[in-house]
Design a protein around this motif. Structure first.
Motif, mmCIF file in Angstrom:
data_model
loop_
_atom_site.group_PDB
_atom_site.id
_atom_site.type_symbol
_atom_site.label_atom_id
_atom_site.label_comp_id
_atom_site.label_asym_id
_atom_site.label_seq_id
_atom_site.Cartn_x
_atom_site.Cartn_y
_atom_site.Cartn_z
ATOM 1 N N GLU A 177 -56.973 -23.043 46.521
ATOM 2 C CA GLU A 177 -57.092 -22.184 45.580
ATOM 3 C C GLU A 177 -58.626 -21.871 45.386
ATOM 4 N N GLY A 178 -58.928 -20.467 45.526
ATOM 5 C CA GLY A 178 -60.418 -19.934 45.271
ATOM 6 C C GLY A 178 -61.092 -20.085 46.403
ATOM 7 N N ASN A 179 -60.432 -20.794 47.585
ATOM 8 C CA ASN A 179 -61.218 -20.574 48.942
ATOM 9 C C ASN A 179 -60.975 -19.383 49.631
ATOM 10 N N PRO A 180 -61.667 -18.912 50.599
ATOM 11 C CA PRO A 180 -61.430 -17.600 51.348
ATOM 12 C C PRO A 180 -60.049 -18.187 52.354
ATOM 13 N N LEU A 181 -59.393 -17.067 52.763
ATOM 14 C CA LEU A 181 -58.345 -17.438 53.716
ATOM 15 C C LEU A 181 -58.427 -16.376 54.846
ATOM 16 N N THR A 182 -58.043 -16.808 56.046
ATOM 17 C CA THR A 182 -58.021 -16.274 57.173
ATOM 18 C C THR A 182 -56.466 -16.444 57.894
ATOM 19 N N VAL A 183 -55.721 -15.322 58.214
ATOM 20 C CA VAL A 183 -54.582 -15.668 58.823
ATOM 21 C C VAL A 183 -54.805 -14.658 60.250
ATOM 22 N N LYS A 184 -54.540 -15.140 61.383
ATOM 23 C CA LYS A 184 -55.153 -14.770 62.748
ATOM 24 C C LYS A 184 -53.914 -13.996 63.232
ATOM 25 N N CYS A 185 -54.477 -12.942 63.842
ATOM 26 C CA CYS A 185 -53.225 -12.050 64.868
ATOM 27 C C CYS A 185 -54.172 -11.431 66.046
ATOM 28 N N THR A 186 -53.564 -11.588 67.079
ATOM 29 C CA THR A 186 -53.979 -10.817 68.188
ATOM 30 C C THR A 186 -52.660 -10.181 68.878
ATOM 31 N N TYR A 187 -53.236 -9.086 69.801
ATOM 32 C CA TYR A 187 -52.143 -7.985 70.227
ATOM 33 C C TYR A 187 -52.492 -7.504 71.539
ATOM 34 N N SER A 188 -51.344 -7.091 71.885
ATOM 35 C CA SER A 188 -51.503 -6.484 73.362
ATOM 36 C C SER A 188 -50.723 -4.822 73.443
ATOM 37 N N VAL A 189 -51.361 -3.981 73.855
ATOM 38 C CA VAL A 189 -50.611 -2.700 73.745
ATOM 39 C C VAL A 189 -51.530 -1.872 74.802
ATOM 40 N N SER A 190 -50.431 -0.828 75.212
ATOM 41 C CA SER A 190 -51.403 0.108 76.071
ATOM 42 C C SER A 190 -51.834 1.200 75.198
ATOM 43 N N GLY A 191 -53.269 1.355 75.355
ATOM 44 C CA GLY A 191 -53.754 2.365 74.652
ATOM 45 C C GLY A 191 -54.084 1.978 73.230
ATOM 46 N N ASN A 192 -54.432 2.756 72.218
ATOM 47 C CA ASN A 192 -55.098 2.716 70.962
ATOM 48 C C ASN A 192 -53.580 2.286 70.124
ATOM 49 N N PRO A 193 -54.079 1.131 69.435
ATOM 50 C CA PRO A 193 -53.123 0.442 68.663
ATOM 51 C C PRO A 193 -52.984 0.950 67.058
ATOM 52 N N TYR A 194 -51.624 1.064 66.452
ATOM 53 C CA TYR A 194 -51.389 1.142 65.121
ATOM 54 C C TYR A 194 -51.144 -0.464 64.985
ATOM 55 N N LEU A 195 -51.904 -1.116 63.700
ATOM 56 C CA LEU A 195 -51.564 -2.294 63.315
ATOM 57 C C LEU A 195 -51.273 -2.633 61.978
ATOM 58 N N PHE A 196 -50.312 -3.598 61.578
ATOM 59 C CA PHE A 196 -49.846 -3.672 60.371
ATOM 60 C C PHE A 196 -49.960 -5.086 59.957
ATOM 61 N N TRP A 197 -50.214 -5.418 58.512
ATOM 62 C CA TRP A 197 -49.800 -6.539 58.240
ATOM 63 C C TRP A 197 -48.613 -6.622 56.913
ATOM 64 N N TYR A 198 -47.508 -7.365 57.061
ATOM 65 C CA TYR A 198 -46.653 -7.316 56.103
ATOM 66 C C TYR A 198 -46.499 -8.760 55.425
ATOM 67 N N VAL A 199 -46.104 -9.115 54.367
ATOM 68 C CA VAL A 199 -45.756 -10.188 53.558
ATOM 69 C C VAL A 199 -44.286 -10.358 53.195
ATOM 70 N N GLN A 200 -43.903 -11.515 53.121
ATOM 71 C CA GLN A 200 -42.614 -11.792 52.736
ATOM 72 C C GLN A 200 -42.395 -13.026 51.789
ATOM 73 N N TYR A 201 -42.051 -12.686 50.698
ATOM 74 C CA TYR A 201 -41.828 -13.691 49.766
ATOM 75 C C TYR A 201 -40.473 -14.455 49.817
ATOM 76 N N PRO A 202 -40.061 -15.432 49.527
ATOM 77 C CA PRO A 202 -38.941 -16.193 49.709
ATOM 78 C C PRO A 202 -37.633 -15.451 49.130
ATOM 79 N N ASN A 203 -36.496 -15.326 50.313
ATOM 80 C CA ASN A 203 -35.651 -14.436 49.829
ATOM 81 C C ASN A 203 -35.820 -13.120 49.738
ATOM 82 N N ARG A 204 -36.857 -12.380 50.076
ATOM 83 C CA ARG A 204 -36.996 -11.251 49.879
ATOM 84 C C ARG A 204 -37.223 -10.526 51.237
ATOM 85 N N GLY A 205 -37.081 -9.100 51.211
ATOM 86 C CA GLY A 205 -37.683 -8.505 52.550
ATOM 87 C C GLY A 205 -39.032 -8.151 52.550
#
Lengths: 115, 113
Positions: A15-43
């Motif tokens: 807690e209090g430290n910086p965090l990074t969650v990594k993601c790389t992608y592959s797509v033809s052309g320009n991408p639309y990129l999204f991040w979502y979060v899921q808490y326990p037993n939720r959408g």
């Protein structure tokens, strides 16, 4: 074909430290990129997205993500982690400027913030 | 707005039974989709629809049927349940495809014995 890789199944941060969650992608052309979060037993809840323009995107709850076209990455970041940030995080991609391509998700990264 | 609603929240089936998972949205979204979530597999797309009367297959469509007779509703039918269909199912909707984020329902946890 579109694809997303989240190379870490689990990220632990104090807690209090910086965090990074990594993601790389592959797509033809320009991408639309999204991040979502899921808490326990939720959408999934939308955090932020990149469409075009500024490579640094700011979203909900103090999260931000940096788009890097040359590295085909879209890492999620937060300057100071909270215990309440502990959840499952998903990166997703869709090919931009194309009609009906579905959203493709990564396998998720579980973030654990330790007090 | 209620957003995206799913019923039931929990369901237990026996192998071979059929059932329909309900999904409805009140945001007038054209695009709707069904995903299943399994441990270590992320979310995998089952079927999706870009508008009433139009549906298409996703990554894992076998064993599932969908129809889209109205903009609001997008039911998912399991024709003959199998233990491999034990999963958590999420419905999502968004405005027309492109840069619009998807809104997710709370999910249905299905167990097939």
């Amino acid at each position: 074909a579109q694809s997303v890789a989240q190379p870490e199944d689990q990220v632990n941060v104090a807690e209090g430290n910086p965090l990074t969650v990594k993601c790389t992608y592959s797509v033809s052309g320009n991408p639309y990129l999204f991040w979502y979060v899921q808490y326990p037993n939720r959408g999934l809840q939308f955090l932020l997205k990149y469409i075009t323009g500024d490579n640094l995107v700011k979203g909900s709850y103090g999260f931000e993500a940096e788009f890097n076209k040359s590295q085909t990455s879209f890492h999620l970041k937060k300057p100071s982690a909270l215990v309440s940030d502990s959840a499952l995080y998903f990166c997703a991609v869709r090919a931009g400027l194309r009609g009906n391509t579905p959203l493709v998700f990564g396998k998720g990264t579980r973030l654990s913030v330790i007090a | 707005n209620a957003g995206v609603t799913q019923t039931p929240k929990f369901q237990v089936l026996k192998t071979g039974q059929s059932m329909t998972l309900q999904c409805a949205q009140d945001m007038n979204h054209e695009y709707m989709s069904w995903y299943r979530q399994d441990p270590g597999m992320g979310l995998r797309l089952i079927h999706y629809s870009v508008g009433a009367g139009i549906t298409d297959q996703g990554e894992v469509p076998n064993g599932y049927n969908v129809s889209r007779s109205t903009t609001e509703d997008f039911p998912l039918r399991l024709l003959s349940a199998a233990p491999s269909q034990t999963s958590v199912y999420f419905c999502a909707s968004s405005r027309r495809q492109g840069p619009n984020e998807q809104f997710f329902g709370p999910g249905t946890r299905l167990t097939v014995l």
